[in-house]
Write a protein that holds these residues in place. Structure first.
Motif, PDB file in Angstrom:
ATOM      1  N   GLU A 172       0.807  -1.212   0.000  1.00 39.52           N
ATOM      2  CA  GLU A 172       0.000   0.000   0.000  1.00 39.52           C
ATOM      3  C   GLU A 172       0.850   1.275   0.000  1.00 39.52           C
ATOM      4  OE1 GLU A 172      -3.285  -0.035  -0.357  1.00 39.52           O
ATOM      5  OE2 GLU A 172      -3.119  -2.226  -0.522  1.00 39.52           O
ATOM      6  N   LEU A 173       2.139   1.150   0.281  1.00 41.16           N
ATOM      7  CA  LEU A 173       3.017   2.327   0.321  1.00 41.16           C
ATOM      8  C   LEU A 173       3.559   2.603  -1.075  1.00 41.16           C
ATOM      9  CD1 LEU A 173       4.939   1.489   3.634  1.00 41.16           C
ATOM     10  CD2 LEU A 173       2.916   2.919   3.339  1.00 41.16           C
ATOM     11  N   ARG A 174       2.746   3.199  -1.896  1.00 42.62           N
ATOM     12  CA  ARG A 174       3.082   3.338  -3.310  1.00 42.62           C
ATOM     13  C   ARG A 174       4.036   4.493  -3.604  1.00 42.62           C
ATOM     14  NH1 ARG A 174      -3.078   2.365  -5.704  1.00 42.62           N
ATOM     15  NH2 ARG A 174      -3.354   0.310  -4.737  1.00 42.62           N
ATOM     16  N   ASP A 175       4.240   5.396  -2.640  1.00 40.73           N
ATOM     17  CA  ASP A 175       5.113   6.536  -2.893  1.00 40.73           C
ATOM     18  C   ASP A 175       6.564   6.257  -2.528  1.00 40.73           C
ATOM     19  OD1 ASP A 175       4.421   6.338  -0.215  1.00 40.73           O
ATOM     20  OD2 ASP A 175       4.729   8.481   0.167  1.00 40.73           O
ATOM     21  N   ARG A 176       6.829   5.060  -2.015  1.00 40.24           N
ATOM     22  CA  ARG A 176       8.193   4.697  -1.642  1.00 40.24           C
ATOM     23  C   ARG A 176       8.602   3.425  -2.380  1.00 40.24           C
ATOM     24  NH1 ARG A 176       7.805   4.524   4.779  1.00 40.24           N
ATOM     25  NH2 ARG A 176       9.959   3.766   4.559  1.00 40.24           N
ATOM     26  N   ALA A 177       9.830   3.428  -2.881  1.00 41.03           N
ATOM     27  CA  ALA A 177      10.358   2.264  -3.602  1.00 41.03           C
ATOM     28  C   ALA A 177      10.905   1.268  -2.578  1.00 41.03           C
ATOM     29  CB  ALA A 177      11.451   2.679  -4.571  1.00 41.03           C
ATOM     30  N   ASN A 191       7.657  -3.456  -4.694  1.00 44.24           N
ATOM     31  CA  ASN A 191       6.438  -2.770  -5.114  1.00 44.24           C
ATOM     32  C   ASN A 191       6.646  -2.063  -6.453  1.00 44.24           C
ATOM     33  OD1 ASN A 191       7.993  -0.603  -4.390  1.00 44.24           O
ATOM     34  ND2 ASN A 191       6.561   0.231  -2.868  1.00 44.24           N
ATOM     35  N   ALA A 193       6.699   0.976  -7.219  1.00 38.91           N
ATOM     36  CA  ALA A 193       7.526   2.180  -7.185  1.00 38.91           C
ATOM     37  C   ALA A 193       8.997   1.879  -7.454  1.00 38.91           C
ATOM     38  CB  ALA A 193       7.372   2.877  -5.837  1.00 38.91           C
ATOM     39  N   SER A 196       9.042   2.133 -11.221  1.00 40.60           N
ATOM     40  CA  SER A 196       8.653   3.439 -11.768  1.00 40.60           C
ATOM     41  C   SER A 196       9.592   4.557 -11.323  1.00 40.60           C
ATOM     42  CB  SER A 196       7.216   3.776 -11.348  1.00 40.60           C
ATOM     43  OG  SER A 196       7.108   3.858  -9.937  1.00 40.60           O
ATOM     44  N   GLN A 197      10.021   4.560 -10.072  1.00 42.70           N
ATOM     45  CA  GLN A 197      10.877   5.624  -9.558  1.00 42.70           C
ATOM     46  C   GLN A 197      12.343   5.413  -9.902  1.00 42.70           C
ATOM     47  OE1 GLN A 197      10.244   6.567  -5.415  1.00 42.70           O
ATOM     48  NE2 GLN A 197       8.010   6.448  -5.586  1.00 42.70           N
ATOM     49  N   ASP A 252      14.593   0.431   1.560  1.00 43.25           N
ATOM     50  CA  ASP A 252      13.854   1.608   1.106  1.00 43.25           C
ATOM     51  C   ASP A 252      14.782   2.413   0.187  1.00 43.25           C
ATOM     52  OD1 ASP A 252      12.340   3.891   0.762  1.00 43.25           O
ATOM     53  OD2 ASP A 252      11.811   4.072   2.895  1.00 43.25           O
ATOM     54  N   THR A 254      15.756   5.487  -2.500  1.00 41.49           N
ATOM     55  CA  THR A 254      15.463   6.872  -2.859  1.00 41.49           C
ATOM     56  C   THR A 254      16.453   7.333  -3.913  1.00 41.49           C
ATOM     57  OG1 THR A 254      14.694   7.347  -0.606  1.00 41.49           O
ATOM     58  CG2 THR A 254      15.173   9.228  -2.011  1.00 41.49           C
TER      59      THR A 254
END
Length: 258
Positions: A172-177, A191, A193, A196-197, A252, A254
């Protein structure tokens, strides 16, 4: 010694086997024990060691450890004359004059414990008595296998349920890779992300676990690294690594803004 996981909550069936051997051999008692780290844990016990406090006894204190090491039947007609065993603490504690033991094995052939008969006085153990103990040992081995399997199945089910709950939350944490791998270095979750990220392909994602393992080996919770992405060249990322429950490792990711 190895650790064998087993549910010790219901040992009545092993005590029944121990009492049957004691009656058949007309001896002081019978002990059925399983290897547990540096101890032998009693499954079926004579009255002298019939308390929970005495269930686990250091392997060096029990004659049964000798049978485990030998991996074959052991007959001692007079403990007092046996230099290797007469000073074993259990000899004095239980007043043992003679001993007979047979190993307990898993289907793999690995020795998992021992079944022994104890006599207060020196005595000659017959081949028929040893063969009877071997027959009862077969039954005890099948029960031990079942207990170990049952314990491992429950532990696996609990771990899988916990893992599923963890991964469901992470999804559910789609804003973090985010990626998750096990302690063997196998990727178990990534996930959307991550692709995509970071702009990674499926094969690129599969190559991330060794990078995470390298961070863990350094002993730092985070690290900067460069990833080569087809079509984008080299990108700089920061990865934060943290262990989670059920033997999983969360990473995680970034991307540094250029």
């Amino acid at each position: 010694m190895t650790h064998y996981s087993i549910d010790f909550s219901n040992m009545a069936e092993f005590s029944a086997l121990a009492h049957s051997v004691q009656a058949a051999l007309n001896c002081k008692g019978c002990l059925i024990s399983i290897v547990h780290e540096d101890a032998l844990v009693a499954l079926g016990r004579p009255p002298e060691v019939n308390t929970a406090a005495n269930r686990a006894v250091s392997a060096r204190d029990l004659i049964c450890a000798h049978t485990v090491r030998q991996g074959a039947p052991v007959r001692v007609t007079d403990i007092a004359k046996d230099l290797a065993l007469r000073n074993t603490p259990a000899v004095a504690a239980l007043g043992i004059g003679a001993y007979v033991g047979v190993p307990l094995r898993l289907e793999s052939g690995e020795v998992v414990g021992a079944m022994c008969g104890l006599s207060s006085e020196p005595r000659l153990w017959t081949q028929g008595e040893v063969e009877y103990m071997l027959a009862v040992a077969d039954l005890a081995e099948s029960k031990i296998e079942r207990h170990i399997l049952r314990f491992e199945q429950r532990a696996l089910s609990a771990a899988l349920a916990e893992t599923d709950a963890i991964l469901s939350v992470l999804a559910e944490l789609r804003d973090r890779a985010l990626t998750v791998q096990n302690t063997d270095g196998d990727l178990v979750f990534a996930n959307l992300a991550v692709r995509s990220q970071l702009g990674l392909s499926y094969l690129d994602v599969m190559r991330l676990p060794p990078r995470v393992a390298a961070v863990l080996e350094e002993g730092h919770p985070e690290a900067e690294m460069t990833l080569t992405v087809p079509g984008r060249g080299a990108i700089r990322v920061l990865v934060r690594v943290s262990p989670v429950k059920s033997g999983l490792i969360l990473a995680d990711w970034t991307v540094f803004n250029s």
